[in-house]
Write an enzyme that holds these catalytic residues in place. Structure first.
Site, PDB file in Angstrom:
ATOM      1  N   SER A 126       0.834  -1.209   0.000  1.00  0.00           N
ATOM      2  CA  SER A 126       0.000   0.000   0.000  1.00  0.00           C
ATOM      3  C   SER A 126       0.862   1.250   0.000  1.00  0.00           C
ATOM      4  CB  SER A 126      -0.869  -0.017   1.262  1.00  0.00           C
ATOM      5  OG  SER A 126      -1.458   1.240   1.464  1.00  0.00           O
ATOM      6  N   TYR A 151      -2.376  -1.489  10.965  1.00  0.00           N
ATOM      7  CA  TYR A 151      -2.599  -1.991   9.603  1.00  0.00           C
ATOM      8  C   TYR A 151      -1.442  -1.570   8.691  1.00  0.00           C
ATOM      9  CZ  TYR A 151      -3.916  -1.525   4.741  1.00  0.00           C
ATOM     10  OH  TYR A 151      -3.871  -1.556   3.365  1.00  0.00           O
ATOM     11  N   LYS A 155       1.813  -3.769   6.614  1.00  0.00           N
ATOM     12  CA  LYS A 155       2.271  -3.706   5.221  1.00  0.00           C
ATOM     13  C   LYS A 155       3.779  -3.459   5.168  1.00  0.00           C
ATOM     14  CE  LYS A 155      -1.600  -4.604   3.307  1.00  0.00           C
ATOM     15  NZ  LYS A 155      -1.795  -5.931   2.708  1.00  0.00           N
TER      16      LYS A 155
HETATM   17  C1  UD1 Z   1      -6.752   4.140   3.634  1.00  0.00           C
HETATM   18  C2  UD1 Z   1      -5.393   3.755   4.106  1.00  0.00           C
HETATM   19  C3  UD1 Z   1      -4.724   2.875   3.089  1.00  0.00           C
HETATM   20  C4  UD1 Z   1      -5.586   1.678   2.844  1.00  0.00           C
HETATM   21  C5  UD1 Z   1      -6.942   2.145   2.368  1.00  0.00           C
HETATM   22  C6  UD1 Z   1      -7.863   0.954   2.161  1.00  0.00           C
HETATM   23  C7  UD1 Z   1      -3.935   5.157   5.437  1.00  0.00           C
HETATM   24  C8  UD1 Z   1      -3.258   6.457   5.545  1.00  0.00           C
HETATM   25  N1  UD1 Z   1      -4.611   4.950   4.330  1.00  0.00           N
HETATM   26  O1  UD1 Z   1      -6.586   5.004   2.518  1.00  0.00           O
HETATM   27  O2  UD1 Z   1      -3.499   2.443   3.548  1.00  0.00           O
HETATM   28  O3  UD1 Z   1      -4.972   0.860   1.902  1.00  0.00           O
HETATM   29  O4  UD1 Z   1      -7.514   3.010   3.322  1.00  0.00           O
HETATM   30  O5  UD1 Z   1      -8.644   0.690   3.247  1.00  0.00           O
HETATM   31  O6  UD1 Z   1      -3.873   4.359   6.305  1.00  0.00           O
HETATM   32  N2  UD1 Z   1     -12.800  10.663   3.261  1.00  0.00           N
HETATM   33  C9  UD1 Z   1     -13.812  11.550   3.593  1.00  0.00           C
HETATM   34  N3  UD1 Z   1     -14.984  11.038   4.075  1.00  0.00           N
HETATM   35  C10 UD1 Z   1     -15.196   9.703   4.251  1.00  0.00           C
HETATM   36  C11 UD1 Z   1     -14.152   8.796   3.919  1.00  0.00           C
HETATM   37  C12 UD1 Z   1     -12.970   9.311   3.434  1.00  0.00           C
HETATM   38  O7  UD1 Z   1     -13.660  12.751   3.443  1.00  0.00           O
HETATM   39  O8  UD1 Z   1     -16.279   9.313   4.712  1.00  0.00           O
HETATM   40  C13 UD1 Z   1     -11.539  11.171   2.704  1.00  0.00           C
HETATM   41  C14 UD1 Z   1     -10.323  10.867   3.549  1.00  0.00           C
HETATM   42  O9  UD1 Z   1     -10.078  11.888   4.464  1.00  0.00           O
HETATM   43  C15 UD1 Z   1      -9.243  10.777   2.464  1.00  0.00           C
HETATM   44  C16 UD1 Z   1      -9.978  10.285   1.230  1.00  0.00           C
HETATM   45  O10 UD1 Z   1     -11.342  10.519   1.475  1.00  0.00           O
HETATM   46  O11 UD1 Z   1      -8.758  12.054   2.187  1.00  0.00           O
HETATM   47  C17 UD1 Z   1      -9.772   8.807   0.968  1.00  0.00           C
HETATM   48  O12 UD1 Z   1     -10.054   8.097   2.151  1.00  0.00           O
HETATM   49  P1  UD1 Z   1     -10.166   6.496   2.168  1.00  0.00           P
HETATM   50  O13 UD1 Z   1     -11.024   6.052   1.048  1.00  0.00           O
HETATM   51  O14 UD1 Z   1     -10.550   6.088   3.539  1.00  0.00           O
HETATM   52  O15 UD1 Z   1      -8.698   5.991   1.816  1.00  0.00           O
HETATM   53  P2  UD1 Z   1      -7.288   6.400   2.478  1.00  0.00           P
HETATM   54  O16 UD1 Z   1      -7.459   6.926   3.835  1.00  0.00           O
HETATM   55  O17 UD1 Z   1      -6.586   7.247   1.492  1.00  0.00           O
END
Ligand code: UD1
Length: 342
Positions: A126, A151, A155
């Site tokens: 990841s 988590y 990785k």
């Molecule tokens: C996270 C993990 C990544 C993992 C992936 C899959 C970290 C830093 N990242 O990625 O390692 O492989 O999940 O589970 O550990 N967001 C919102 N609202 C929401 C959900 C998300 O605004 O309800 C935003 C988050 O702040 C982020 C973006 O959307 O900026 C993507 O979030 P998300 O889909 O959860 O993925 P990551 O956090 O990038």
């Protein structure tokens, strides 16, 4: 026909990869304990490809069970190891669950593969290993940063375990693929992401909000140092990601790898903000999304996107789908999956 063992093959990325492998003429054996996936995923794979892969319900932490399976299936040419827990928040509360499952399964595989003359391992890693990189886009040479969750640490440690194992003998060679943010679903809408409970990830939350399962999306922060203040990620279509696994497997089987342990970024090379993604989703679906800005989510990285030139050059692979196509596929999947009567 080369036989590929796909652990976690009924999961989100695993199932899409199984489809691409079968389409490219590989025989697929799926090993999964169904802890976070459903057996009906096999029906989707069969409908798409015309082939039902062999399936073994097995927990890879059970070394004896794994050994029996390897004995049974004999001549496996490569393993693609997806099986792992992946919920960042849960891992903070239950670190040992994550360390036990994600590390023990890998160690069991690495110990048993040489006994069954399996030389090739593709590992699901990841972009979380980069933390907040100093330079963007981030290359594979960027330093690995201290993990922000158990988590993420599994990785990092898994990559180290593989690197050390490969260095200690010439029995195994491996490619670790560092995924950016996989989203979307197969064009058939027969397989896709199946989050259990409230989704943690952005796109499933968006599609569930748009279809009415969730009332409102929270955008976690608009005060980041980015053009519109929301976080930036590199969202890649899961089918593009799946295709890279086929290339990686072929590279190992054909001995085209340059070093016994290689690491590749798998992204699109394009950073997209949360607000930009929401706007694109609204445009593609014609549905306004109910969202509000909330506090930052602890542990979130401000911005990260991939330098994909190494994968482009060495693997001859490139992500093809546009963000629009990718979000459309996620929406089609949501509609088919949750409201089949529509
Ligand atoms: C996270 C993990 C990544 C993992 C992936 C899959 C970290 C830093 N990242 O990625 O390692 O492989 O999940 O589970 O550990 N967001 C919102 N609202 C929401 C959900 C998300 O605004 O309800 C935003 C988050 O702040 C982020 C973006 O959307 O900026 C993507 O979030 P998300 O889909 O959860 O993925 P990551 O956090 O990038």
């Amino acid at each position: 026909m080369k036989k590929i063992l796909v652990t976690g093959g009924t999961g989100y990325i695993g199932s899409h990869t199984a489809v691409e492998l079968i389409s490219e003429g590989y025989e697929v054996v799926i090993a999964d304990n169904l802890s976070n996936s459903k057996i009906t995923v096999l029906d989707g794979i069969e409908k798409i490809t015309g082939t039902r892969p062999a399936f073994e319900r097995i927990d890879l932490c059970d070394g004896q069970g794994l050994e029996s399976m390897l004995q049974k299936h004999g001549d496996v040419s490569a393993v693609i190891h997806f099986a792992a827990y992946k919920a960042v928040g849960e891992s903070v509360g239950q670190p040992l669950k994550y360390y036990r499952n994600n590390l023990l399964s890998l160690i069991n595989l690495l110990e048993l593969m040489p006994l069954y003359s399996i030389e090739n391992l593709v590992f699901s890693s990841s972009c979380t290993v980069y933390g907040q990189p100093e330079q963007l886009p981030v290359t594979e040479q960027a330093p690995v940063q201290p993990a922000t969750s158990p988590y993420g640490n599994t990785k990092q440690v898994s990559e180290e375990i593989i690197r050390d194992t490969v260095a200690a003998s010439n029995a195994i060679k491996s490619i670790a693929l560092r995924y950016f943010n996989p989203i979307g679903a197969h064009a058939s809408a027969l397989i896709g992401e199946l989050p259990v409970g409230v989704p943690n990830n952005l796109v499933p939350f968006i599609t569930q909000t748009a279809i009415g399962i969730r009332g409102q999306l929270s955008v976690f922060g608009n005060d980041y140092h980015t053009p519109d203040g929301s976080c930036i990620r590199d969202y890649i279509h899961v089918v593009d990601l799946a295709k890279a696994h086929v290339v990686a497997v072929r590279r190992l089987i054909e001995n085209k790898n340059r070093t016994p342990f290689e690491v590749f970024n798998l992204g699109t090379g394009r950073g997209v903000s949360v607000l930009e993604l929401i706007r694109t989703f609204e445009k593609v679906t014609g549905k306004p999304l109910n969202y509000r800005i909330t506090d930052r989510r602890p542990g979130d990285t401000e911005q990260v996107w991939a330098d994909t030139s190494f994968a482009n050059k060495e693997l001859g692979w490139q992500a093809r789908s546009t963000l629009e196509e990718t979000l459309r596929s996620a929406w089609e999947w949501e509609k088919q999956h949750h409201q089949p009567e529509i």
